[in-house]
Scaffold this motif. Structure first.
Motif, PDB file in Angstrom:
ATOM      1  N   UNK A 190      -1.370  10.339   4.840  1.00 11.85           N
ATOM      2  CA  UNK A 190      -0.844   9.113   4.261  1.00 11.85           C
ATOM      3  C   UNK A 190       0.413   8.625   4.980  1.00 11.85           C
ATOM      4  N   UNK A 191       0.642   7.332   4.841  1.00 10.65           N
ATOM      5  CA  UNK A 191       1.824   6.626   5.361  1.00 10.65           C
ATOM      6  C   UNK A 191       2.035   6.897   6.855  1.00 10.65           C
ATOM      7  N   UNK A 192       1.085   6.535   7.680  1.00  9.58           N
ATOM      8  CA  UNK A 192       1.279   6.698   9.129  1.00  9.58           C
ATOM      9  C   UNK A 192       2.361   5.744   9.636  1.00  9.58           C
ATOM     10  N   UNK A 193       2.993   6.115  10.740  1.00 14.77           N
ATOM     11  CA  UNK A 193       4.033   5.294  11.358  1.00 14.77           C
ATOM     12  C   UNK A 193       3.708   5.124  12.838  1.00 14.77           C
ATOM     13  N   UNK A 194       4.595   4.434  13.529  1.00 13.96           N
ATOM     14  CA  UNK A 194       4.398   4.217  14.965  1.00 13.96           C
ATOM     15  C   UNK A 194       4.528   5.514  15.746  1.00 13.96           C
ATOM     16  N   UNK A 195       4.999   6.566  15.097  1.00 10.65           N
ATOM     17  CA  UNK A 195       5.066   7.871  15.752  1.00 10.65           C
ATOM     18  C   UNK A 195       3.726   8.602  15.695  1.00 10.65           C
ATOM     19  N   UNK A 196       2.784   8.065  14.908  1.00 10.17           N
ATOM     20  CA  UNK A 196       1.439   8.644  14.842  1.00 10.17           C
ATOM     21  C   UNK A 196       0.541   7.905  15.820  1.00 10.17           C
ATOM     22  N   UNK A 197      -0.664   7.566  15.398  1.00  7.14           N
ATOM     23  CA  UNK A 197      -1.578   6.811  16.252  1.00  7.14           C
ATOM     24  C   UNK A 197      -1.269   5.323  16.129  1.00  7.14           C
ATOM     25  N   UNK A 198      -0.992   4.700  17.246  1.00  7.03           N
ATOM     26  CA  UNK A 198      -0.588   3.296  17.250  1.00  7.03           C
ATOM     27  C   UNK A 198      -1.495   2.500  18.174  1.00  7.03           C
ATOM     28  N   UNK A 199      -1.971   1.353  17.702  1.00  8.82           N
ATOM     29  CA  UNK A 199      -2.743   0.440  18.540  1.00  8.82           C
ATOM     30  C   UNK A 199      -1.970  -0.870  18.607  1.00  8.82           C
ATOM     31  N   UNK A 200      -1.514  -1.230  19.788  1.00  8.93           N
ATOM     32  CA  UNK A 200      -0.741  -2.452  19.989  1.00  8.93           C
ATOM     33  C   UNK A 200      -1.700  -3.608  20.219  1.00  8.93           C
ATOM     34  N   UNK A 201      -1.568  -4.653  19.409  1.00  8.97           N
ATOM     35  CA  UNK A 201      -2.402  -5.836  19.608  1.00  8.97           C
ATOM     36  C   UNK A 201      -1.942  -6.560  20.869  1.00  8.97           C
ATOM     37  N   UNK A 238      -0.576  -0.015   2.925  1.00  7.83           N
ATOM     38  CA  UNK A 238      -1.477   1.011   3.449  1.00  7.83           C
ATOM     39  C   UNK A 238      -2.899   0.783   2.950  1.00  7.83           C
ATOM     40  N   UNK A 239      -3.847   0.852   3.865  1.00  3.39           N
ATOM     41  CA  UNK A 239      -5.261   0.763   3.523  1.00  3.39           C
ATOM     42  C   UNK A 239      -5.885   2.150   3.637  1.00  3.39           C
ATOM     43  N   UNK A 240      -6.716   2.500   2.693  1.00  2.00           N
ATOM     44  CA  UNK A 240      -7.430   3.776   2.716  1.00  2.00           C
ATOM     45  C   UNK A 240      -8.903   3.455   2.936  1.00  2.00           C
ATOM     46  N   UNK A 241      -9.423   3.811   4.101  1.00  2.00           N
ATOM     47  CA  UNK A 241     -10.770   3.390   4.510  1.00  2.00           C
ATOM     48  C   UNK A 241     -11.560   4.599   4.983  1.00  2.00           C
TER      49      UNK A 241
END
Length: 409
Positions: A190-201, A238-241
């Motif tokens: 839960x609560x991921x941040x930019x220090x986790x997996x990040x996808x830059x648009x 946060x979305x839970x998918x």
């Protein structure tokens, strides 16, 4: 007697000449003394330092403010420069100097400050310069406001495949600070941040879809949109998918598949690739039999799982295979299909959401034309662009129709 009168006249004349000489000598001396006694100081000796007052700091917001000050006494001199010093620490005359933006005849002046930092205390002190030198007024301080954060729309659409998730990102309000980066963060915690997996648009825009790929099937992921401004990250809801299970769609060739036959080779390539898309972007389980039928003009299929492929090369491609596979799972071949349309407009909820997200158009919808649907129905070789996005969206719409009640078996 005559002689006496002459002597008297000469004596009087001599006295007159002596008086005149004496008078002239005294007059010259007196004038010189008068100039020395009546001389006055030079103007410069009366000039003193100017007097300043600071009135107020107004129009304070996140990055701007206006400082008002006044020269209340010019010290009998000429004001050659006026403005303020600004610093983030006291004794602001050691800080940056800003000249007056505007000056009134009364001596009042203003300094417009821009490019300040948010939530920062500034110290400012007015100054003025005349012939007697520089003078400073009293120091005052003010604090800039906090910047409004960007606001993400919490009511957005998400779509799952077996190994991919597509999420909608929408900024309702960009906030005060310029955005330097945006995208999504994700993880299995839960609560991921930019220090986790990040996808830059790729671009900064208010509304877009973002694909997250290489995920595990039937797994839960936590996803948040984010943006970065002034080095700080701001996150959306946060979305839970969950990803869906892989589909189990299979096919076989009716008869002997001869890969030395170009037609057979093209058909195999088309159905192998179409099956991969079905199994990665739907959870459909079904087996179909593919038959090469030279008498079939293009291609056709039925709900029982029989597919005929004709001899026209442009129809022996992935798009046609996907189209006929859609017929085999109920598109135009099951009575429930017609129930999903009202006046040829799709009335199911899930597939309607999917086409809007995947097309990037909130007004887009699915239309019915006989046994076909469009857009993304790949209804003919002319609609087969070969693009991955077309194939993925076609399959996701089928998955949405399955969710909305269309049976595949």
């Amino acid at each position: 007697m005559r002689l006496n009168m002459i002597i008297i006249y000469i004596s009087r004349l001599a006295c007159s000449i002596l008086f005149i000489f004496t008078l002239l000598s005294c007059s010259s001396s007196d004038n010189t003394d008068d100039v020395i006694i009546e001389s006055s100081p030079t103007p410069e000796e009366n000039i003193v330092q100017a007097v300043l007052s600071i009135q107020e700091v107004s129009n304070i917001d996140t990055f701007n403010a206006i400082v008002h000050a006044a020269v209340t006494d010019d010290g009998n001199g000429s004001i050659s420069e006026r403005g303020i010093y600004l610093s983030t620490t006291p004794d602001s005359n050691e800080g940056d100097k800003y000249l007056a933006s505007s000056v009134k005849g009364s001596g009042e002046f203003t300094v417009s400050l821009t490019g300040l930092k948010q939530v920062t205390t500034y110290y400012t002190k007015p100054y003025a310069v005349n012939e007697a030198g520089v003078v400073y007024g009293d120091e005052v301080n003010f604090k800039t406001l906090i910047a409004e954060s960007a606001l993400f729309n919490p009511e957005v659409i998400s779509i799952s495949g077996a190994h991919d998730i597509f999420v909608e990102v929408e900024l309702i309000d960009r906030g005060d600070l310029p955005i330097t980066e945006m995208g999504v963060v994700w993880g299995t915690e839960e609560v991921p941040t930019i220090d986790n997996n990040k996808i830059i648009h790729a671009t900064i825009e208010d509304h877009f879809k973002q694909r997250i790929t290489d995920l595990e099937e039937q797994s839960v992921y936590f996803i948040r949109p984010y943006k970065i401004s002034d080095g700080e990250a701001v996150y959306g809801r946060q979305m839970i998918i969950s990803t869906i299970p892989e589909g189990n769609f299979t096919w076989s060739f009716n008869g002997t598949l001869d890969l030395n036959n170009p037609i057979h080779a093209r058909i195999k390539s088309a159905f192998d690739e179409a099956t991969w898309y079905f199994n990665n972007f739907t959870s459909i389980t079904k087996h179909v039999t593919v038959n090469y039928s030279p008498g079939t003009p293009t291609a056709n299929a039925n709900f029982d799982g029989w597919i005929n492929m004709g001899p026209v090369e442009s129809y022996q491609r992935t798009g046609t295979a996907l189209h006929e596979m859609a017929h085999s799972v109920g598109v135009g071949t099951h009575w429930k299909y017609d129930d999903l349309f009202t006046d040829n407009r799709y009335n199911g909820e899930r597939a309607a959401e999917i086409i809007q997200l995947m097309s990037g158009d909130d007004e887009e919808y699915i239309r019915k034309s006989g046994v076909h649907f469009w857009p993304y129905g790949i209804n003919g070789a002319h609609e087969d662009t070969g693009e991955e996005d077309l194939y993925i969206t076609h399959c996701l719409i089928l998955q949405g129709m399955k969710t909305d009640g269309l049976p595949s078996n």
